[in-house]
Each structure stands twice: as structure tokens, then as C-alpha cells.
Design a protein around this motif. Structure first.
Motif, PDB file in Angstrom:
ATOM      1  N   TYR A  38       0.810  -1.221   0.000  1.00 57.18           N
ATOM      2  CA  TYR A  38       0.000   0.000   0.000  1.00 57.18           C
ATOM      3  C   TYR A  38       0.843   1.270   0.000  1.00 57.18           C
ATOM      4  CZ  TYR A  38       0.968   0.419   5.020  1.00 57.18           C
ATOM      5  OH  TYR A  38       1.600   0.544   6.236  1.00 57.18           O
ATOM      6  N   PHE A  39       2.090   1.175   0.428  1.00 56.68           N
ATOM      7  CA  PHE A  39       2.906   2.385   0.547  1.00 56.68           C
ATOM      8  C   PHE A  39       3.411   2.799  -0.834  1.00 56.68           C
ATOM      9  CE2 PHE A  39       6.352   5.157   1.757  1.00 56.68           C
ATOM     10  CZ  PHE A  39       5.838   5.795   2.871  1.00 56.68           C
ATOM     11  N   PRO A  40       3.235   4.070  -1.209  1.00 57.36           N
ATOM     12  CA  PRO A  40       3.633   4.500  -2.554  1.00 57.36           C
ATOM     13  C   PRO A  40       5.148   4.576  -2.718  1.00 57.36           C
ATOM     14  CG  PRO A  40       2.943   6.395  -1.255  1.00 57.36           C
ATOM     15  CD  PRO A  40       2.637   5.170  -0.414  1.00 57.36           C
ATOM     16  N   ALA A  41       5.593   4.367  -3.924  1.00 57.57           N
ATOM     17  CA  ALA A  41       7.028   4.469  -4.207  1.00 57.57           C
ATOM     18  C   ALA A  41       7.485   5.916  -4.158  1.00 57.57           C
ATOM     19  CB  ALA A  41       7.334   3.865  -5.580  1.00 57.57           C
ATOM     20  N   THR A  42       6.602   6.813  -4.575  1.00 60.15           N
ATOM     21  CA  THR A  42       6.881   8.246  -4.538  1.00 60.15           C
ATOM     22  C   THR A  42       5.633   8.979  -4.071  1.00 60.15           C
ATOM     23  OG1 THR A  42       6.179   8.582  -6.836  1.00 60.15           O
ATOM     24  CG2 THR A  42       8.521   8.094  -6.452  1.00 60.15           C
ATOM     25  N   ALA A  43       5.805  10.196  -3.612  1.00 58.86           N
ATOM     26  CA  ALA A  43       4.674  11.023  -3.203  1.00 58.86           C
ATOM     27  C   ALA A  43       5.032  12.482  -3.429  1.00 58.86           C
ATOM     28  CB  ALA A  43       4.329  10.779  -1.732  1.00 58.86           C
ATOM     29  N   ASN A  44       4.001  13.290  -3.655  1.00 58.46           N
ATOM     30  CA  ASN A  44       4.228  14.719  -3.804  1.00 58.46           C
ATOM     31  C   ASN A  44       2.973  15.477  -3.425  1.00 58.46           C
ATOM     32  OD1 ASN A  44       2.715  15.966  -6.355  1.00 58.46           O
ATOM     33  ND2 ASN A  44       3.302  13.851  -6.864  1.00 58.46           N
ATOM     34  N   PHE A  45       3.174  16.697  -2.996  1.00 63.70           N
ATOM     35  CA  PHE A  45       2.038  17.588  -2.774  1.00 63.70           C
ATOM     36  C   PHE A  45       2.176  18.762  -3.728  1.00 63.70           C
ATOM     37  CE2 PHE A  45       0.101  21.382  -0.884  1.00 63.70           C
ATOM     38  CZ  PHE A  45      -1.216  20.947  -0.823  1.00 63.70           C
ATOM     39  N   ASP A 101      -4.375  19.614  -5.749  1.00 63.54           N
ATOM     40  CA  ASP A 101      -4.191  18.846  -4.513  1.00 63.54           C
ATOM     41  C   ASP A 101      -4.807  19.525  -3.290  1.00 63.54           C
ATOM     42  OD1 ASP A 101      -2.893  16.845  -5.849  1.00 63.54           O
ATOM     43  OD2 ASP A 101      -0.910  17.227  -4.997  1.00 63.54           O
ATOM     44  N   PHE A 102      -5.061  20.821  -3.355  1.00 60.49           N
ATOM     45  CA  PHE A 102      -5.627  21.515  -2.198  1.00 60.49           C
ATOM     46  C   PHE A 102      -7.062  21.078  -1.894  1.00 60.49           C
ATOM     47  CE2 PHE A 102      -1.960  24.207  -2.568  1.00 60.49           C
ATOM     48  CZ  PHE A 102      -1.727  24.630  -1.258  1.00 60.49           C
ATOM     49  N   LYS A 103      -7.702  20.384  -2.830  1.00 60.67           N
ATOM     50  CA  LYS A 103      -9.042  19.878  -2.536  1.00 60.67           C
ATOM     51  C   LYS A 103      -8.996  18.835  -1.425  1.00 60.67           C
ATOM     52  CE  LYS A 103      -8.960  16.454  -6.327  1.00 60.67           C
ATOM     53  NZ  LYS A 103      -9.380  16.244  -7.727  1.00 60.67           N
ATOM     54  N   TYR A 104      -7.850  18.149  -1.289  1.00 63.70           N
ATOM     55  CA  TYR A 104      -7.727  17.157  -0.216  1.00 63.70           C
ATOM     56  C   TYR A 104      -7.532  17.829   1.137  1.00 63.70           C
ATOM     57  CZ  TYR A 104      -7.189  14.108  -4.238  1.00 63.70           C
ATOM     58  OH  TYR A 104      -7.410  13.448  -5.434  1.00 63.70           O
ATOM     59  N   PHE A 210       0.823  15.378   5.924  1.00 62.91           N
ATOM     60  CA  PHE A 210       0.819  13.929   5.748  1.00 62.91           C
ATOM     61  C   PHE A 210      -0.600  13.371   5.688  1.00 62.91           C
ATOM     62  CE2 PHE A 210       5.022  14.853   7.375  1.00 62.91           C
ATOM     63  CZ  PHE A 210       5.821  14.099   6.531  1.00 62.91           C
ATOM     64  N   ARG A 211      -1.494  13.980   6.423  1.00 60.50           N
ATOM     65  CA  ARG A 211      -2.906  13.578   6.328  1.00 60.50           C
ATOM     66  C   ARG A 211      -3.451  13.895   4.938  1.00 60.50           C
ATOM     67  NH1 ARG A 211      -6.160  16.557  10.568  1.00 60.50           N
ATOM     68  NH2 ARG A 211      -7.820  15.156   9.878  1.00 60.50           N
ATOM     69  N   ILE A 212      -3.065  15.056   4.402  1.00 61.11           N
ATOM     70  CA  ILE A 212      -3.483  15.410   3.038  1.00 61.11           C
ATOM     71  C   ILE A 212      -2.924  14.394   2.045  1.00 61.11           C
ATOM     72  CG2 ILE A 212      -3.316  17.143   1.212  1.00 61.11           C
ATOM     73  CD1 ILE A 212      -3.050  19.280   3.427  1.00 61.11           C
ATOM     74  N   LEU A 213      -1.637  14.070   2.171  1.00 62.11           N
ATOM     75  CA  LEU A 213      -1.003  13.114   1.262  1.00 62.11           C
ATOM     76  C   LEU A 213      -1.673  11.740   1.332  1.00 62.11           C
ATOM     77  CD1 LEU A 213       2.747  14.016   1.920  1.00 62.11           C
ATOM     78  CD2 LEU A 213       1.505  14.399  -0.219  1.00 62.11           C
ATOM     79  N   ALA A 214      -2.028  11.325   2.543  1.00 59.49           N
ATOM     80  CA  ALA A 214      -2.663  10.020   2.719  1.00 59.49           C
ATOM     81  C   ALA A 214      -4.036   9.989   2.067  1.00 59.49           C
ATOM     82  CB  ALA A 214      -2.767   9.682   4.202  1.00 59.49           C
ATOM     83  N   LEU A 215      -4.842  11.020   2.311  1.00 57.94           N
ATOM     84  CA  LEU A 215      -6.186  11.056   1.708  1.00 57.94           C
ATOM     85  C   LEU A 215      -6.098  11.176   0.192  1.00 57.94           C
ATOM     86  CD1 LEU A 215      -8.965  10.827   3.061  1.00 57.94           C
ATOM     87  CD2 LEU A 215      -7.131  11.334   4.657  1.00 57.94           C
TER      88      LEU A 215
END
Length: 295
Positions: A38-45, A101-104, A210-215
Motif C-alpha cells: 500500500y505504501f507509494p514508491a513516490t509522493a508529492n504535494f 491537490d488543495f481539494k484534499y 501527511f494527512r493530506i497526502l494520505a487522503l
């Protein structure tokens, strides 16, 4: 049968029963979910890379993913509500040049409902009364535009743009929505760093991005996380007509009936109307939405 034989037989039965129970349990036992699944290889905001190579950064994102994957009811409701709210939020973000991304951020602030906090923040974007007024929204006993999704989203955009101009990154702009511009700026000065991921902040602000990234991760790929919803299960917006009024409405219940609906439906579609009447002493022009059908 002698006592010793009885004891031996009972022991044998217990042993066999144990084997059967173990076998049954072993067959139905589910393997624990591995991080890699489940953990992503990469992430960005907002296109700004999240440095997952830093141990605490990876762990903080992992925490929020695990929490929200297992908060089944709130996460399912957020996915359902997003189908109704995001089509309103997205074009306003785009028009203002604010990343999608700000919608999250709205999701983690309110769950995409007109929430009320103990401190007095209200609406999907959780504005405090004075902050809302500073951003051009009307807030009084009869009208509270924090409950107007279009106007409050526009107000949120003005904040994000100002914060981005101050801090230089969208990530810090998002963090400051929780920690305040002055609060985040003060910690940057004290700690002599300029990156959100290098800052030691309060528990809530430290978790915020991090909560935003997760959602974002979960809501973009719900099936991956076990949230499989049919299209007909998602909440939808009803078609409406818009009526402009620039005079007082002495009784909103009568006004609703004249429009072919009832008071409850009027308030559901116009939650910014906070009283049973609209005095409108300045003859301000208001837009009221009336559902066409299916309410």
C-alpha cells in the motif's frame, strides 16, 4: 475402562481437537498487509516531492495511511461526498492558479461537510468568523457565507496564494493553513530551516500535510485500499435553478413553498441562510438555489 486408560483417551481427543482447530484457523488466517502493498514508491504535494528517503518522513506518511485505511466510515463518506463537492471546488482552484491537490485539504478539514469546530470555525474550509470577514465573506446571524462552498473556496484560494507568496512553496502554504502564517514562520526562524519536512512543529501541524497526502493517495486509488464503491453509491448534486433576490424575505418557509419546495430543502441547498428570514437592509443581491427535481 481403567482410570489411566480414560485419561489417555481424553488426552488423545484434546490433542486431535487442537490439531483440527489449528488447521481450521490456519486456513482462514489472513496474511498481514505488507508495507510495499500500500505504501507509494513516490509522493508529492502540488508537484513538490515528499522526501520519503528520510526515515521520519516515511514513517509519518505510513502512520496517516494506516489510520485512514482503517477509518472505514469517515473515509468511505469522504469518497462519496467528493463526487458532489470536488466538481465545485476543482474549477475554482484552477481559476485561481491553486494546485488541484488543495481539494484534499478540504477533506481533512471537514470531511467535505459544513462542520462546526469547538473553536468556532465553520464550513467545509473551516474559517473562523474574523478570518472569513477578512476574506470578504459575510458572517452574521442571518447570513454566513462560510457555509457557501463556492464563496468559501474562493476565500481559501486567496489564503493559499498569499501563503505561497510568503513561503515560496505550496507545502508550507498548506501547513500554514493549520499552523498559521506567523506560527510557521516563527518556527522556521527559530530552527533555521526553510522546508516543511525539516521542521519540528506541533503535533497537529506536523501531521497536517501527511494527512493530506494520505487522503490524496487513498481517494485517487480507492480500490487499491479496499474502498470499492459503485458509481450509484456516490453522492451527486441535484440540478438547480438560481434565483436572485435583492429585497427582504420575511418568511423563508413561505418563500420555499412559493418555489415548490419546503423549508428543509431550501436550507439544505442554501446552508448559508442561517435564520428563518432574510432582512437584507442594504438591498444586497443574493443568489438562492432551488432544486429542479429529485429532492
Amino acid at each position: 475402562m481403567r482410570l489411566i486408560e480414560k485419561i489417555g483417551l481424553m488426552a488423545a481427543l484434546v490433542f486431535v481437537s487442537g490439531l483440527l482447530i489449528f488447521a481450521t484457523t490456519d486456513k482462514t488466517k489472513k496474511e498481514p498487509v505488507k508495507v510495499e502493498s500500500y505504501f507509494p514508491a513516490t509522493a508529492n504535494f502540488a508537484g513538490e516531492v515528499t522526501p520519503l528517503g528520510i526515515a521520519d518522513v516515511k514513517e509519518r506518511l505510513d502512520r496517516e495511511l494506516i489510520v485512514n485505511i482503517n477509518l472505514h466510515a469517515p473515509t468511505i463518506l469522504a469518497i462519496k461526498r467528493a463526487n458532489r463537492a470536488f466538481p465545485i471546488i476543482e474549477p475554482i482552484l484552477k481559476k485561481n492558479g491553486v494546485p488541484d491537490d488543495f481539494k484534499y485539504l478540504a477533506v481533512i478539514e471537514s470531511g467535505l461537510v459544513n462542520a462546526v469546530s469547538g473553536a468556532g470555525a465553520r464550513g467545509v474550509w473551516q474559517f473562523m468568523p474574523e478570518t472569513a470577514k477578512e476574506r470578504g465573506m459575510e458572517v452574521n446571524d442571518e447570513v454566513d457565507e462560510r457555509y457557501d462552498l463556492e464563496k468559501s473556496t474562493q476565500a481559501a484560494c486567496s489564503y493559499f496564494l498569499k501563503a505561497k507568496a510568503k513561503f515560496g512553496t505550496w507545502t508550507l502554504a498548506a501547513a500554514s493553513y493549520n499552523g498559521g502564517m506567523s506560527g510557521v514562520n516563527r518556527q522556521m526562524d527559530i530552527q533555521k530551516v526553510t522546508d516543511y519536512y525539516d521542521l519540528l512543529l506541533t503535533e497537529e501541524t506536523s501531521r497536517y500535510v501527511f494527512r493530506i497526502l494520505a487522503l490524496k493517495e487513498i481517494m485517487r486509488k480507492p480500490d487499491k485500499f479496499g474502498f470499492t464503491l459503485l458509481k450509484e453509491e456516490l453522492y451527486t448534486s441535484l440540478p438547480t435553478k438560481k434565483i436572485e433576490v435583492d429585497s427582504a424575505i420575511t418568511d423563508l418557509a413561505n418563500f420555499a413553498k412559493a418555489q415548490g419546495i419546503n423549508y428543509k430543502i431550501l436550507k439544505i441547498h442554501n446552508p448559508w441562510l442561517r435564520d428563518k428570514k432574510l432582512d437584507n437592509p442594504t438591498s444586497k443581491k443574493y443568489t438562492i438555489e432551488i432544486p429542479l427535481s429529485g429532492y
